[in-house]
Design an enzyme around this catalytic site. Structure first.
Site, PDB file in Angstrom:
ATOM      1  N   ASP A 240      -0.506  19.275   2.003  1.00 24.60           N
ATOM      2  CA  ASP A 240      -0.958  19.948   3.233  1.00 24.60           C
ATOM      3  C   ASP A 240       0.140  20.138   4.277  1.00 24.60           C
ATOM      4  OD1 ASP A 240      -0.773  17.361   4.465  1.00 24.60           O
ATOM      5  OD2 ASP A 240      -2.836  16.915   3.893  1.00 24.60           O
TER       6      ASP A 240
ATOM      7  N   HIS B  59       3.864  16.208  -4.868  1.00 20.57           N
ATOM      8  CA  HIS B  59       3.033  17.210  -5.562  1.00 20.57           C
ATOM      9  C   HIS B  59       3.223  18.610  -4.989  1.00 20.57           C
ATOM     10  CE1 HIS B  59       0.071  13.843  -7.031  1.00 20.57           C
ATOM     11  NE2 HIS B  59       1.197  13.881  -7.714  1.00 20.57           N
TER      12      HIS B  59
ATOM     13  N   CYS C 114       8.197  36.105 -11.085  1.00 20.25           N
ATOM     14  CA  CYS C 114       9.596  36.279 -10.638  1.00 20.25           C
ATOM     15  C   CYS C 114      10.079  35.131  -9.745  1.00 20.25           C
ATOM     16  CB  CYS C 114       9.767  37.620  -9.927  1.00 20.25           C
ATOM     17  SG  CYS C 114       9.039  37.658  -8.277  1.00 20.25           S
TER      18      CYS C 114
ATOM     19  N   CYS D 264       6.001  42.269  -7.621  1.00 17.87           N
ATOM     20  CA  CYS D 264       6.380  42.537  -9.016  1.00 17.87           C
ATOM     21  C   CYS D 264       5.150  42.632  -9.928  1.00 17.87           C
ATOM     22  CB  CYS D 264       7.340  41.447  -9.530  1.00 17.87           C
ATOM     23  SG  CYS D 264       6.523  39.908  -9.985  1.00 17.87           S
TER      24      CYS D 264
ATOM     25  N   THR E 150      -4.724   6.417  -0.356  1.00 18.45           N
ATOM     26  CA  THR E 150      -4.663   6.882  -1.754  1.00 18.45           C
ATOM     27  C   THR E 150      -5.442   5.928  -2.653  1.00 18.45           C
ATOM     28  OG1 THR E 150      -3.250   7.402  -3.656  1.00 18.45           O
ATOM     29  CG2 THR E 150      -2.364   5.798  -2.082  1.00 18.45           C
TER      30      THR E 150
HETATM   31  P1  OAD Z   1      -8.152  10.314  -3.737  1.00 20.77           P
HETATM   32  O1  OAD Z   1      -9.246  11.251  -3.348  1.00 20.77           O
HETATM   33  O2  OAD Z   1      -8.111   9.831  -5.139  1.00 20.77           O
HETATM   34  O3  OAD Z   1      -8.224   8.998  -2.815  1.00 20.77           O
HETATM   35  C1  OAD Z   1      -8.338   9.076  -1.427  1.00 20.77           C
HETATM   36  C2  OAD Z   1      -8.322   7.673  -0.867  1.00 20.77           C
HETATM   37  O4  OAD Z   1      -8.346   7.771   0.548  1.00 20.77           O
HETATM   38  C3  OAD Z   1      -9.517   6.824  -1.280  1.00 20.77           C
HETATM   39  O5  OAD Z   1      -9.047   5.552  -1.729  1.00 20.77           O
HETATM   40  C4  OAD Z   1     -10.326   6.682   0.008  1.00 20.77           C
HETATM   41  O6  OAD Z   1     -11.006   5.438   0.103  1.00 20.77           O
HETATM   42  C5  OAD Z   1      -9.236   6.790   1.059  1.00 20.77           C
HETATM   43  N1  OAD Z   1      -9.678   7.261   2.386  1.00 20.77           N
HETATM   44  C6  OAD Z   1     -10.722   8.061   2.709  1.00 20.77           C
HETATM   45  N2  OAD Z   1     -10.775   8.281   4.033  1.00 20.77           N
HETATM   46  C7  OAD Z   1      -9.711   7.614   4.577  1.00 20.77           C
HETATM   47  C8  OAD Z   1      -9.200   7.454   5.902  1.00 20.77           C
HETATM   48  N3  OAD Z   1      -9.791   8.033   6.961  1.00 20.77           N
HETATM   49  N4  OAD Z   1      -8.101   6.698   6.077  1.00 20.77           N
HETATM   50  C9  OAD Z   1      -7.482   6.104   5.008  1.00 20.77           C
HETATM   51  N5  OAD Z   1      -7.922   6.228   3.750  1.00 20.77           N
HETATM   52  C10 OAD Z   1      -9.022   6.966   3.525  1.00 20.77           C
HETATM   53  O7  OAD Z   1      -6.776  10.998  -3.279  1.00 20.77           O
HETATM   54  P2  OAD Z   1      -5.298  10.665  -3.760  1.00 20.77           P
HETATM   55  O8  OAD Z   1      -5.119   9.233  -4.066  1.00 20.77           O
HETATM   56  O9  OAD Z   1      -4.378  11.295  -2.801  1.00 20.77           O
HETATM   57  O10 OAD Z   1      -3.225  15.399  -7.491  1.00 20.77           O
HETATM   58  O11 OAD Z   1      -5.252  11.488  -5.107  1.00 20.77           O
HETATM   59  C11 OAD Z   1      -4.044  11.538  -5.809  1.00 20.77           C
HETATM   60  C12 OAD Z   1      -3.923  12.852  -6.513  1.00 20.77           C
HETATM   61  O12 OAD Z   1      -5.115  13.113  -7.265  1.00 20.77           O
HETATM   62  C13 OAD Z   1      -3.833  14.062  -5.614  1.00 20.77           C
HETATM   63  O13 OAD Z   1      -2.541  14.286  -5.105  1.00 20.77           O
HETATM   64  C14 OAD Z   1      -4.270  15.173  -6.518  1.00 20.77           C
HETATM   65  C15 OAD Z   1      -5.470  14.508  -7.109  1.00 20.77           C
HETATM   66  O14 OAD Z   1      -5.918  14.934  -8.324  1.00 20.77           O
HETATM   67  C16 OAD Z   1      -3.116  16.599  -8.097  1.00 20.77           C
HETATM   68  O15 OAD Z   1      -3.871  17.519  -7.848  1.00 20.77           O
HETATM   69  C17 OAD Z   1      -1.977  16.692  -9.075  1.00 20.77           C
END
Ligand code: OAD
Length: 257
Positions: free
Chosen positions: A108, A123, A134, A154, A192
């Site tokens: 983002d 990512h 292209c 293109c 995460t």
């Molecule tokens: P997830 O959706 O797997 O996890 C989000 C985490 O954020 C969860 O553990 C929630 O509990 C936590 N969360 C929610 N609200 C929050 C807040 N206000 N403050 C802090 N934490 C909060 O997302 P990611 O771990 O980023 O990849 O996912 C990893 C990757 O999976 C992404 O980059 C994407 C996805 O598939 C690709 O698309 C390649």
């Protein structure tokens, strides 16, 4: 609501101040308070769109029009989103010299918008659009989202410059991350689920070298009871400002002594 005493905030603030090289690994949760939903969980993007059908590179090649229905939703959210206090606190910690890098799985661009400089986009970045044929680059703001899939001059199909499942992590990001991991002695893991390879191996790599792990998340993850040293349960946009306040208070206290 948080579930930890103030003394934990004080202890973590002291770790930040005394760390040699502190970094943060961030995920979708840090941008939830900016209005961008996370991927997993009941409100997550993967509830609406099956990642096998919408998030693999094969799906994009096979049916870009279908995949762009999801990408259009994501792109519109991205255009609207603004950094929240969590992004700003990380940027301020960097400016104060206490945070040295951010490795983000988010596409983002909100860390940059908040003012962070050393951001490794693991990512890619969804504000950047690339022609699949292209390789010409565009800004998201130039793209007509009413006409999908958008096309290059293109004739090639445009794709956000993000990593789909089945694609490699950008080489530069991987190398930069490896370099930072080798020097890091304190890692924040913020928002995460730490469930997607290879980003989810970063906390383990850092921990194996003896670094401390601080997790900020309203929910436990697979890291929490295994390698996390301090689990700050709650929203990043509420906890980071508290930490920031404590860091500033401690620094001022030292100066006044
Ligand atoms: P997830 O959706 O797997 O996890 C989000 C985490 O954020 C969860 O553990 C929630 O509990 C936590 N969360 C929610 N609200 C929050 C807040 N206000 N403050 C802090 N934490 C909060 O997302 P990611 O771990 O980023 O990849 O996912 C990893 C990757 O999976 C992404 O980059 C994407 C996805 O598939 C690709 O698309 C390649």
């Amino acid at each position: 609501m948080d579930y930890f005493p103030d003394e934990i905030i004080a202890r973590v603030a002291s770790l930040i101040i005394n760390s040699e090289r502190c970094g943060a690994l961030t995920g979708a949760g840090i941008s939830v308070e900016s209005g961008i939903p996370a991927f997993r969980g009941s409100q997550g993007l993967w509830e609406k769109y099956d990642p096998d059908e919408y998030a693999t590179i094969d799906a994009f090649i096979f049916n870009p029009e279908k995949v762009w229905t999801m990408l259009r939703d994501m792109s519109k959210q991205l255009i609207e989103a603004k950094p929240n206090p969590a992004h700003y606190c990380l940027a301020e910690l960097e400016k104060m010299g206490f945070l040295h890098f951010i490795i983000t799985q988010n596409v983002d661009g909100l860390h940059h918008l908040a003012g962070s400089k050393n951001v490794i986009e693991f990512h890619g970045n969804g504000r950047r659009i690339v022609c699949f044929s292209c390789k010409r680059l565009f800004s998201l703001y130039e793209i007509d989202l009413d006409n999908i899939p958008p096309r290059c001059h293109c004739g090639g199909i445009l794709k956000p410059d993000v990593v789909f499942f089945g694609e490699d992590i950008p080489y530069e990001a991987l190398k930069m991350a490896e370099m930072e991991i080798s020097k890091c002695d304190l890692l924040f893991v913020i928002g995460t689920s730490a469930s997607v390879l290879p980003a989810c191996t970063i906390p383990y790599a850092v921990k194996a070298k003896g670094a401390r792990i601080i997790e900020i998340n309203p929910e436990k993850t697979g890291l929490t009871d295994s390698i996390t040293d301090y689990f700050l349960r709650g929203k990043a946009g509420e906890i980071l400002p508290k930490l920031m306040y404590e860091v500033k208070r401690s620094v001022k206290g030292h100066k006044d002594e």
